[in-house]
Scaffold this motif. Structure first.
Motif, PDB file in Angstrom:
ATOM      1  N   THR A 278      79.234  49.786  50.238  1.00 15.73           N
ATOM      2  CA  THR A 278      80.070  48.979  49.348  1.00 15.73           C
ATOM      3  C   THR A 278      79.800  49.313  47.886  1.00 15.73           C
ATOM      4  OG1 THR A 278      80.112  47.172  50.954  1.00 15.73           O
ATOM      5  CG2 THR A 278      80.697  46.632  48.684  1.00 15.73           C
ATOM      6  N   LEU A 279      78.531  49.410  47.536  1.00 19.48           N
ATOM      7  CA  LEU A 279      78.161  49.745  46.152  1.00 19.48           C
ATOM      8  C   LEU A 279      78.662  51.138  45.777  1.00 19.48           C
ATOM      9  CD1 LEU A 279      74.512  48.329  46.104  1.00 19.48           C
ATOM     10  CD2 LEU A 279      76.468  47.433  44.820  1.00 19.48           C
ATOM     11  N   GLN A 280      78.644  52.042  46.744  1.00 19.55           N
ATOM     12  CA  GLN A 280      79.126  53.402  46.510  1.00 19.55           C
ATOM     13  C   GLN A 280      80.636  53.404  46.272  1.00 19.55           C
ATOM     14  OE1 GLN A 280      78.118  56.124  49.643  1.00 19.55           O
ATOM     15  NE2 GLN A 280      78.861  57.927  48.548  1.00 19.55           N
ATOM     16  N   GLN A 281      81.360  52.611  47.037  1.00 22.46           N
ATOM     17  CA  GLN A 281      82.809  52.529  46.864  1.00 22.46           C
ATOM     18  C   GLN A 281      83.184  51.982  45.492  1.00 22.46           C
ATOM     19  OE1 GLN A 281      83.950  50.075  50.198  1.00 22.46           O
ATOM     20  NE2 GLN A 281      84.089  51.809  51.625  1.00 22.46           N
ATOM     21  N   GLU A 282      82.354  51.104  44.961  1.00 23.99           N
ATOM     22  CA  GLU A 282      82.615  50.518  43.647  1.00 23.99           C
ATOM     23  C   GLU A 282      82.074  51.363  42.500  1.00 23.99           C
ATOM     24  OE1 GLU A 282      84.516  47.920  43.139  1.00 23.99           O
ATOM     25  OE2 GLU A 282      84.843  47.736  45.287  1.00 23.99           O
ATOM     26  N   GLY A 283      81.381  52.456  42.820  1.00 26.00           N
ATOM     27  CA  GLY A 283      80.866  53.342  41.785  1.00 26.00           C
ATOM     28  C   GLY A 283      79.510  52.970  41.241  1.00 26.00           C
ATOM     29  N   PHE A 284      78.887  51.917  41.830  1.00 22.82           N
ATOM     30  CA  PHE A 284      77.587  51.484  41.338  1.00 22.82           C
ATOM     31  C   PHE A 284      76.446  52.329  41.911  1.00 22.82           C
ATOM     32  CE2 PHE A 284      79.812  47.199  41.120  1.00 22.82           C
ATOM     33  CZ  PHE A 284      80.153  47.363  39.783  1.00 22.82           C
ATOM     34  N   VAL A 285      76.706  53.005  43.002  1.00 22.52           N
ATOM     35  CA  VAL A 285      75.715  53.852  43.655  1.00 22.52           C
ATOM     36  C   VAL A 285      76.357  55.177  44.021  1.00 22.52           C
ATOM     37  CG1 VAL A 285      74.409  54.147  45.809  1.00 22.52           C
ATOM     38  CG2 VAL A 285      74.214  52.012  44.543  1.00 22.52           C
ATOM     39  N   GLU A 286      75.594  56.254  43.920  1.00 24.34           N
ATOM     40  CA  GLU A 286      76.062  57.579  44.325  1.00 24.34           C
ATOM     41  C   GLU A 286      75.106  58.146  45.360  1.00 24.34           C
ATOM     42  OE1 GLU A 286      76.149  59.842  40.747  1.00 24.34           O
ATOM     43  OE2 GLU A 286      77.866  58.760  39.887  1.00 24.34           O
TER      44      GLU A 286
ATOM     45  N   GLY B 213      74.958  54.761  40.105  1.00 26.77           N
ATOM     46  CA  GLY B 213      76.205  55.437  39.815  1.00 26.77           C
ATOM     47  C   GLY B 213      76.665  55.297  38.379  1.00 26.77           C
ATOM     48  N   ALA B 214      77.681  56.072  38.021  1.00 27.91           N
ATOM     49  CA  ALA B 214      78.183  56.121  36.653  1.00 27.91           C
ATOM     50  C   ALA B 214      78.839  54.808  36.213  1.00 27.91           C
ATOM     51  CB  ALA B 214      79.179  57.266  36.511  1.00 27.91           C
ATOM     52  N   GLU B 215      79.334  54.021  37.162  1.00 27.13           N
ATOM     53  CA  GLU B 215      79.992  52.772  36.798  1.00 27.13           C
ATOM     54  C   GLU B 215      79.028  51.816  36.107  1.00 27.13           C
ATOM     55  OE1 GLU B 215      83.159  49.976  36.500  1.00 27.13           O
ATOM     56  OE2 GLU B 215      83.018  52.147  36.756  1.00 27.13           O
ATOM     57  N   LEU B 216      77.756  51.861  36.507  1.00 33.19           N
ATOM     58  CA  LEU B 216      76.759  51.010  35.846  1.00 33.19           C
ATOM     59  C   LEU B 216      76.576  51.409  34.396  1.00 33.19           C
ATOM     60  CD1 LEU B 216      73.975  50.534  38.540  1.00 33.19           C
ATOM     61  CD2 LEU B 216      75.445  48.782  37.567  1.00 33.19           C
ATOM     62  N   LEU B 217      76.610  52.721  34.135  1.00 31.16           N
ATOM     63  CA  LEU B 217      76.488  53.195  32.760  1.00 31.16           C
ATOM     64  C   LEU B 217      77.669  52.712  31.933  1.00 31.16           C
ATOM     65  CD1 LEU B 217      75.090  54.913  30.608  1.00 31.16           C
ATOM     66  CD2 LEU B 217      76.345  56.893  31.474  1.00 31.16           C
ATOM     67  N   ARG B 218      78.862  52.764  32.524  1.00 25.66           N
ATOM     68  CA  ARG B 218      80.049  52.313  31.797  1.00 25.66           C
ATOM     69  C   ARG B 218      79.941  50.832  31.459  1.00 25.66           C
ATOM     70  NH1 ARG B 218      84.629  49.721  32.172  1.00 25.66           N
ATOM     71  NH2 ARG B 218      84.200  49.006  34.286  1.00 25.66           N
ATOM     72  N   LEU B 219      79.519  50.040  32.436  1.00 32.34           N
ATOM     73  CA  LEU B 219      79.361  48.615  32.192  1.00 32.34           C
ATOM     74  C   LEU B 219      78.268  48.348  31.166  1.00 32.34           C
ATOM     75  CD1 LEU B 219      79.640  47.136  35.805  1.00 32.34           C
ATOM     76  CD2 LEU B 219      81.349  47.105  34.001  1.00 32.34           C
ATOM     77  N   GLY B 220      77.192  49.131  31.249  1.00 34.27           N
ATOM     78  CA  GLY B 220      76.106  48.962  30.287  1.00 34.27           C
ATOM     79  C   GLY B 220      76.548  49.274  28.878  1.00 34.27           C
ATOM     80  N   ASN B 221      77.304  50.352  28.728  1.00 30.43           N
ATOM     81  CA  ASN B 221      77.806  50.709  27.407  1.00 30.43           C
ATOM     82  C   ASN B 221      78.792  49.673  26.897  1.00 30.43           C
ATOM     83  OD1 ASN B 221      76.321  53.041  27.101  1.00 30.43           O
ATOM     84  ND2 ASN B 221      77.860  54.323  28.073  1.00 30.43           N
TER      85      ASN B 221
END
Length: 261
Positions: A47-55, A66-74
């Motif tokens: 599930t986390l992988q599908q949402e981009g939070f884990v790769e 995953g890169a989505e966490l970086l986007r949210l962090g920024n």
């Protein structure tokens, strides 16, 4: 007491686990560490992988953030008013001091770096946004501990690791250091956290006079200090920067320069 959602708690635990240690972990490692059934851990990771939070690494099969966490962090950092107000002033401080500039806030008994401006030269440097610095030895940490009651309690009651031969760990001596920091309006770290490096930091206040964070510079001892003392020019530049950011955040003239002598 409000009930929590177990799946969200477990997903958060997975992300925290991947954020520390080896950064890349296999399914078995994640399941055993979190005491989860493999099927449960795999479902969370999928599930986390599908949402981009884990790769998932295609070769090893191991998982990482995953890169989505970086986007949210920024996104968080971009809307963080303190960082937004400090951007231009931090750039100016880096140019005037010739050193790296850090903006930090209190977070989980430490200093969270929310903005980092590289030293203005051609040397290779690593972005440290998101890194943590200790409260008891870093210049940023001393400022936060001197002005914030929560940080003050944390630094005196928590663990105080000795990083170098200059690190102050005795609570009575540290109390004196914090009193000096608040009295003069800036904090110092001369090889207390890192050998060969020195730092100076000053507090940033809100329109109500509340401490919001601290800004400081870090550089080689031979550049930041003169005969063992922090260069007055650099101290003045850091304090001017902190005052400017505080004024932009609505602090009055007295509040922006409070603690100065």
């Amino acid at each position: 007491m409000a009930r929590t959602i177990q799946s969200l708690e477990r997903a958060a635990a997975v992300l925290r686990l991947l954020a520390g240690g080896e950064r890349r972990l296999g399914l078995s490692d994640i399941a055993s560490t979190l005491e989860l059934a493999k099927g449960t851990a795999h479902g969370l990771l999928r599930t986390l992988q599908q949402e981009g939070f884990v790769e998932q690494d295609p070769l090893s099969g191991k998982y990482q953030l995953g890169a989505e966490l970086l986007r949210l962090g920024n996104s968080y950092l971009d809307v963080h008013e303190l960082r937004a107000r400090a951007l231009v002033w931090a750039d100016d401080l880096a140019r005037s001091s010739g050193e790296s500039v850090y903006l930090g806030v209190l977070h989980q008994q430490g200093v969270l770096i929310i903005h980092h401006v590289f030293r203005p030269d051609d040397s290779r440097q690593v972005l440290e946004v998101g890194a943590m610095q200790p409260l008891h030895s870093s210049a940023l940490g001393k400022v936060l501990s001197a002005y914030d009651p929560v940080a003050h309690s944390d630094v005196l009651e928590g663990e105080r690791r000795r990083f170098t031969g200059h690190t102050v760990t005795d609570p009575k001596k540290l109390e004196q250091v914090l009193a000096l920091t608040k009295g003069r309006g800036w904090g110092a770290d001369v090889e207390e956290t890192w050998d060969g490096l020195a730092s100076v930091a000053a507090p940033i206040h809100s329109r109500r006079g509340l401490l919001l964070g601290a800004v400081g510079v870090t550089g080689a001892v031979e550049r930041v200090c003169d005969a063992g003392e922090l260069r007055a020019r650099i101290v003045a530049s850091v304090r001017d920067c902190a005052r400017a950011i505080s004024r932009d955040l609505g602090a009055g003239r007295f509040q922006a320069g409070r603690g100065a002598v």
